[in-house]
Design a protein around this motif. Structure first.
Motif, PDB file in Angstrom:
ATOM      1  N   VAL A 268      35.935  53.577  75.577  1.00  0.00           N
ATOM      2  CA  VAL A 268      34.648  54.270  75.537  1.00  0.00           C
ATOM      3  C   VAL A 268      34.460  54.751  74.105  1.00  0.00           C
ATOM      4  O   VAL A 268      35.187  55.621  73.631  1.00  0.00           O
ATOM      5  CB  VAL A 268      34.588  55.450  76.530  1.00  0.00           C
ATOM      6  N   ALA A 269      33.506  54.133  73.434  1.00  0.00           N
ATOM      7  CA  ALA A 269      33.214  54.492  72.042  1.00  0.00           C
ATOM      8  C   ALA A 269      31.913  55.277  72.015  1.00  0.00           C
ATOM      9  O   ALA A 269      30.870  54.778  72.445  1.00  0.00           O
ATOM     10  CB  ALA A 269      33.091  53.235  71.185  1.00  0.00           C
ATOM     11  N   GLU A 270      31.995  56.518  71.567  1.00  0.00           N
ATOM     12  CA  GLU A 270      30.791  57.331  71.411  1.00  0.00           C
ATOM     13  C   GLU A 270      30.238  57.038  70.024  1.00  0.00           C
ATOM     14  O   GLU A 270      30.911  57.263  69.010  1.00  0.00           O
ATOM     15  CB  GLU A 270      31.113  58.810  71.582  1.00  0.00           C
ATOM     16  N   LEU A 271      29.026  56.515  69.996  1.00  0.00           N
ATOM     17  CA  LEU A 271      28.403  56.058  68.761  1.00  0.00           C
ATOM     18  C   LEU A 271      27.199  56.935  68.444  1.00  0.00           C
ATOM     19  O   LEU A 271      26.341  57.143  69.311  1.00  0.00           O
ATOM     20  CB  LEU A 271      27.963  54.597  68.902  1.00  0.00           C
ATOM     21  N   TYR A 272      27.147  57.451  67.235  1.00  0.00           N
ATOM     22  CA  TYR A 272      26.058  58.313  66.785  1.00  0.00           C
ATOM     23  C   TYR A 272      25.199  57.490  65.832  1.00  0.00           C
ATOM     24  O   TYR A 272      25.662  57.092  64.765  1.00  0.00           O
ATOM     25  CB  TYR A 272      26.623  59.551  66.093  1.00  0.00           C
ATOM     26  N   ILE A 273      23.958  57.253  66.228  1.00  0.00           N
ATOM     27  CA  ILE A 273      23.090  56.317  65.524  1.00  0.00           C
ATOM     28  C   ILE A 273      22.004  57.062  64.756  1.00  0.00           C
ATOM     29  O   ILE A 273      21.466  58.067  65.234  1.00  0.00           O
ATOM     30  CB  ILE A 273      22.468  55.324  66.536  1.00  0.00           C
ATOM     31  N   LYS A 274      21.678  56.556  63.570  1.00  0.00           N
ATOM     32  CA  LYS A 274      20.619  57.149  62.754  1.00  0.00           C
ATOM     33  C   LYS A 274      19.312  57.170  63.553  1.00  0.00           C
ATOM     34  O   LYS A 274      18.982  56.194  64.246  1.00  0.00           O
ATOM     35  CB  LYS A 274      20.442  56.345  61.471  1.00  0.00           C
ATOM     36  N   PRO A 275      18.564  58.265  63.479  1.00  0.00           N
ATOM     37  CA  PRO A 275      17.373  58.431  64.330  1.00  0.00           C
ATOM     38  C   PRO A 275      16.337  57.314  64.231  1.00  0.00           C
ATOM     39  O   PRO A 275      15.687  57.003  65.212  1.00  0.00           O
ATOM     40  CB  PRO A 275      16.775  59.758  63.856  1.00  0.00           C
ATOM     41  N   ASP A 276      16.188  56.710  63.094  1.00  0.00           N
ATOM     42  CA  ASP A 276      15.155  55.690  62.920  1.00  0.00           C
ATOM     43  C   ASP A 276      15.665  54.262  63.171  1.00  0.00           C
ATOM     44  O   ASP A 276      14.965  53.297  62.895  1.00  0.00           O
ATOM     45  CB  ASP A 276      14.561  55.789  61.522  1.00  0.00           C
ATOM     46  N   ALA A 277      16.868  54.132  63.734  1.00  0.00           N
ATOM     47  CA  ALA A 277      17.503  52.816  63.806  1.00  0.00           C
ATOM     48  C   ALA A 277      17.784  52.325  65.225  1.00  0.00           C
ATOM     49  O   ALA A 277      18.471  51.323  65.395  1.00  0.00           O
ATOM     50  CB  ALA A 277      18.809  52.852  63.007  1.00  0.00           C
ATOM     51  N   HIS A 278      17.229  52.959  66.237  1.00  0.00           N
ATOM     52  CA  HIS A 278      17.597  52.629  67.611  1.00  0.00           C
ATOM     53  C   HIS A 278      17.292  51.180  67.999  1.00  0.00           C
ATOM     54  O   HIS A 278      18.149  50.504  68.570  1.00  0.00           O
ATOM     55  CB  HIS A 278      16.918  53.582  68.591  1.00  0.00           C
ATOM     56  N   GLN A 279      16.104  50.717  67.733  1.00  0.00           N
ATOM     57  CA  GLN A 279      15.744  49.354  68.134  1.00  0.00           C
ATOM     58  C   GLN A 279      16.606  48.322  67.413  1.00  0.00           C
ATOM     59  O   GLN A 279      17.093  47.372  68.033  1.00  0.00           O
ATOM     60  CB  GLN A 279      14.255  49.089  67.885  1.00  0.00           C
ATOM     61  N   ALA A 280      16.790  48.517  66.118  1.00  0.00           N
ATOM     62  CA  ALA A 280      17.615  47.574  65.345  1.00  0.00           C
ATOM     63  C   ALA A 280      19.075  47.616  65.807  1.00  0.00           C
ATOM     64  O   ALA A 280      19.731  46.573  65.916  1.00  0.00           O
ATOM     65  CB  ALA A 280      17.511  47.888  63.854  1.00  0.00           C
ATOM     66  N   PHE A 281      19.581  48.818  66.101  1.00  0.00           N
ATOM     67  CA  PHE A 281      20.952  48.944  66.588  1.00  0.00           C
ATOM     68  C   PHE A 281      21.126  48.227  67.922  1.00  0.00           C
ATOM     69  O   PHE A 281      22.072  47.452  68.110  1.00  0.00           O
ATOM     70  CB  PHE A 281      21.334  50.421  66.722  1.00  0.00           C
ATOM     71  N   GLN A 282      20.213  48.447  68.844  1.00  0.00           N
ATOM     72  CA  GLN A 282      20.304  47.802  70.150  1.00  0.00           C
ATOM     73  C   GLN A 282      20.213  46.280  70.017  1.00  0.00           C
ATOM     74  O   GLN A 282      20.924  45.547  70.716  1.00  0.00           O
ATOM     75  CB  GLN A 282      19.220  48.332  71.079  1.00  0.00           C
ATOM     76  N   ALA A 283      19.386  45.804  69.116  1.00  0.00           N
ATOM     77  CA  ALA A 283      19.296  44.357  68.880  1.00  0.00           C
ATOM     78  C   ALA A 283      20.608  43.823  68.312  1.00  0.00           C
ATOM     79  O   ALA A 283      21.064  42.733  68.688  1.00  0.00           O
ATOM     80  CB  ALA A 283      18.132  44.052  67.939  1.00  0.00           C
TER      81      ALA A 283
ATOM     82  N   GLN B 292      27.539  58.704  61.826  1.00  0.00           N
ATOM     83  CA  GLN B 292      28.877  59.239  61.563  1.00  0.00           C
ATOM     84  C   GLN B 292      29.875  58.306  62.243  1.00  0.00           C
ATOM     85  O   GLN B 292      29.477  57.463  63.043  1.00  0.00           O
ATOM     86  CB  GLN B 292      29.012  60.676  62.063  1.00  0.00           C
ATOM     87  N   PRO B 293      31.146  58.438  61.909  1.00  0.00           N
ATOM     88  CA  PRO B 293      32.136  57.534  62.500  1.00  0.00           C
ATOM     89  C   PRO B 293      32.174  57.642  64.027  1.00  0.00           C
ATOM     90  O   PRO B 293      31.994  58.731  64.591  1.00  0.00           O
ATOM     91  CB  PRO B 293      33.460  58.007  61.894  1.00  0.00           C
ATOM     92  N   PRO B 294      32.403  56.526  64.709  1.00  0.00           N
ATOM     93  CA  PRO B 294      32.507  56.547  66.171  1.00  0.00           C
ATOM     94  C   PRO B 294      33.742  57.319  66.637  1.00  0.00           C
ATOM     95  O   PRO B 294      34.743  57.413  65.933  1.00  0.00           O
ATOM     96  CB  PRO B 294      32.662  55.075  66.550  1.00  0.00           C
ATOM     97  N   LYS B 295      33.639  57.847  67.845  1.00  0.00           N
ATOM     98  CA  LYS B 295      34.784  58.457  68.526  1.00  0.00           C
ATOM     99  C   LYS B 295      35.188  57.469  69.617  1.00  0.00           C
ATOM    100  O   LYS B 295      34.383  57.144  70.490  1.00  0.00           O
ATOM    101  CB  LYS B 295      34.372  59.792  69.140  1.00  0.00           C
ATOM    102  N   VAL B 296      36.427  56.978  69.572  1.00  0.00           N
ATOM    103  CA  VAL B 296      36.877  55.951  70.513  1.00  0.00           C
ATOM    104  C   VAL B 296      38.061  56.482  71.315  1.00  0.00           C
ATOM    105  O   VAL B 296      39.035  56.990  70.738  1.00  0.00           O
ATOM    106  CB  VAL B 296      37.276  54.649  69.775  1.00  0.00           C
ATOM    107  N   GLU B 297      37.953  56.363  72.642  1.00  0.00           N
ATOM    108  CA  GLU B 297      39.032  56.752  73.530  1.00  0.00           C
ATOM    109  C   GLU B 297      39.229  55.651  74.568  1.00  0.00           C
ATOM    110  O   GLU B 297      38.343  54.810  74.774  1.00  0.00           O
ATOM    111  CB  GLU B 297      38.712  58.081  74.227  1.00  0.00           C
TER     112      GLU B 297
END
Length: 99
Positions: free
Chosen positions: A5-20, A85-90
């Motif tokens: 389970v990787a908790e990923l913190y994404i830049k506010p203006d980048a959601h669509q590009a990140f999901q793609a 920011q860096p992901p948190k992975v557990e």
């Protein structure tokens, strides 16, 4: 089986590009040794936060095989620029199967 389970913190203006980019990475995970499943969930209350949930046959399939592979380099190349920011992975084991 274990779950990454990787908790990923994404830049506010980048959601669509990140999901793609995550969609583009699906074949990378399908080809990874020991990878059983993969999904991306978005936090409703904190919409800049996502959980990448990946099922692996063993912990080593993730931390040794995948992280040491070209697939990991491809994955990070696709999505790394969107991280705020860096992901948190557990890693988790299922201890109670409900329904």
């Amino acid at each position: 089986m274990i779950y990454e389970v990787a908790e990923l913190y994404i830049k506010p203006d980048a959601h669509q590009a990140f999901q793609a980019a995550v969609t583009q990475a699906i074949p990378v995970f399908k080809a990874a040794k020991g990878c059983i499943s993969m999904r991306l969930d978005r936090d409703i209350e904190v919409p800049d936060t996502y959980h990448l949930v990946v099922g692996w046959e063993t912990l080593d399939n993730h931390v040794v095989d995948f992280r040491g592979s070209e697939g990991f380099v491809t994955w990070r190349g696709l999505v790394g620029g969107y991280f705020a920011q860096p992901p948190k992975v557990e890693h988790f084991n299922t201890v109670v199967n409900g329904f």
